[in-house]
Design an enzyme around this catalytic site. Structure first.
Site, mmCIF file in Angstrom:
data_model
loop_
_atom_site.group_PDB
_atom_site.id
_atom_site.type_symbol
_atom_site.label_atom_id
_atom_site.label_comp_id
_atom_site.label_asym_id
_atom_site.label_seq_id
_atom_site.Cartn_x
_atom_site.Cartn_y
_atom_site.Cartn_z
ATOM 1 N N ILE A 82 32.116 124.587 73.707
ATOM 2 C CA ILE A 82 32.108 124.788 75.513
ATOM 3 C C ILE A 82 33.297 124.014 75.151
ATOM 4 O O ILE A 82 33.811 123.576 74.638
ATOM 5 C CB ILE A 82 31.206 123.214 75.269
ATOM 6 C CG1 ILE A 82 29.356 123.874 74.482
ATOM 7 C CG2 ILE A 82 31.059 122.782 76.482
ATOM 8 C CD1 ILE A 82 28.976 124.393 75.882
ATOM 9 N N LYS A 83 34.142 124.782 76.548
ATOM 10 C CA LYS A 83 35.106 124.252 76.839
ATOM 11 C C LYS A 83 35.237 123.866 78.004
ATOM 12 O O LYS A 83 34.716 123.774 79.048
ATOM 13 C CB LYS A 83 36.008 125.941 77.463
ATOM 14 C CG LYS A 83 37.805 125.971 76.711
ATOM 15 C CD LYS A 83 38.104 127.576 77.118
ATOM 16 C CE LYS A 83 39.308 127.482 76.895
ATOM 17 N NZ LYS A 83 39.452 128.843 77.198
ATOM 18 N N VAL A 84 36.965 122.174 77.624
ATOM 19 C CA VAL A 84 36.352 121.502 78.701
ATOM 20 C C VAL A 84 37.409 121.141 78.772
ATOM 21 O O VAL A 84 38.623 121.393 77.964
ATOM 22 C CB VAL A 84 35.322 119.817 77.809
ATOM 23 C CG1 VAL A 84 34.303 120.258 77.986
ATOM 24 C CG2 VAL A 84 36.235 119.585 77.229
#
Ligand code: G3P
Length: 217
Positions: A82-84
């Site tokens: 997951i890219k935040v």
């Protein structure tokens, strides 16, 4: 150094995966838009091609909605990362997700202090954007050097994922510093294989080989 490809196009990913040298994939909302594909569908397809981490980015700005989006994205496949974004809410989300065993890539990093915060939030990867840093009159590679120093000072396990790579020299400089990963567009990765003297050498060897009249097979 691990090599990730920065694209949401299936064919270049397949081609690079076939070399056996591809360790993962990064995407972002702009790359998804460019592909013209459905986000979930294309991410699922990419995850089936490569065994390594495939970054899929949330688009919400608040922690609660980021968590809801991450919940959907992490169900796509076990290798989804997951890219935040590097914001307060992004790092809050990072902490919650990594605490749960989910891989997280913290993106849009432009300072060593931001990278320090991401490591404290337990990020799996930190993505400093070297190309965009250079574009704005800073030295992207200096940033990588600072982050390496800080992470080594405190033994942080967060991997430095050099992003926004524009040319082969960025790869060389990042490797000299000991960055853990680099992500680059397919063209930059293909350019790494090339050298004019390699081509010239092959040409010369083949010309001489032809004179022998022999064949190996
Ligand atoms: O995926 C993030 C990063 O690699 C974007 O690169 O070329 O759009 O600055 P670029």
């Amino acid at each position: 150094m691990k090599f990730f490809v920065d694209t949401a196009e299936i064919e270049p990913i397949r081609e690079l995966a076939a070399t056996g040298l591809l360790d993962g994939v990064t995407t972002n909302p702009s790359l998804i838009a460019k592909s013209g594909r459905d986000f979930i569908e294309v991410t699922k397809e990419i995850c089936a091609i490569v065994d390594g981490p495939v970054s899929a980015e949330v688009v919400a700005l608040d922690h609660e909605t980021m968590m809801k989006e991450a919940e959907i994205l992490r169900k796509i496949a076990d290798n989804v990362c997951i890219k935040v974004p590097l914001t307060v809410d992004g790092l809050k989300t990072c902490k919650a997700l990594t605490g749960d065993g989910t891989m997280v890539n913290v993106t849009l990093c432009f300072s060593a202090n931001q990278a320090l915060l991401a490591a404290k939030a337990g990020a799996t990867f930190i993505s400093p954007f070297v190309g965009r840093h250079d574009d704005n009159g800073f030295d992207g590679i200096d940033l990588i050097e600072d982050i390496r120093l800080i992470y080594d000072n405190y033994d942080f396990a967060t991997e430095i994922l050099v992003a926004s790579v524009r040319h082969t020299n960025h790869v060389l400089q990042a490797a000299r510093i000991g960055a853990d990963v680099m992500t680059a567009p397919p063209a930059v990765i293909h350019a790494l294989f090339k050298h004019v003297l390699t081509d010239k050498g092959i040409e010369g060897f083949l010309a001489d080989w032809a004179k022998t009249g022999q064949s190996i097979l």
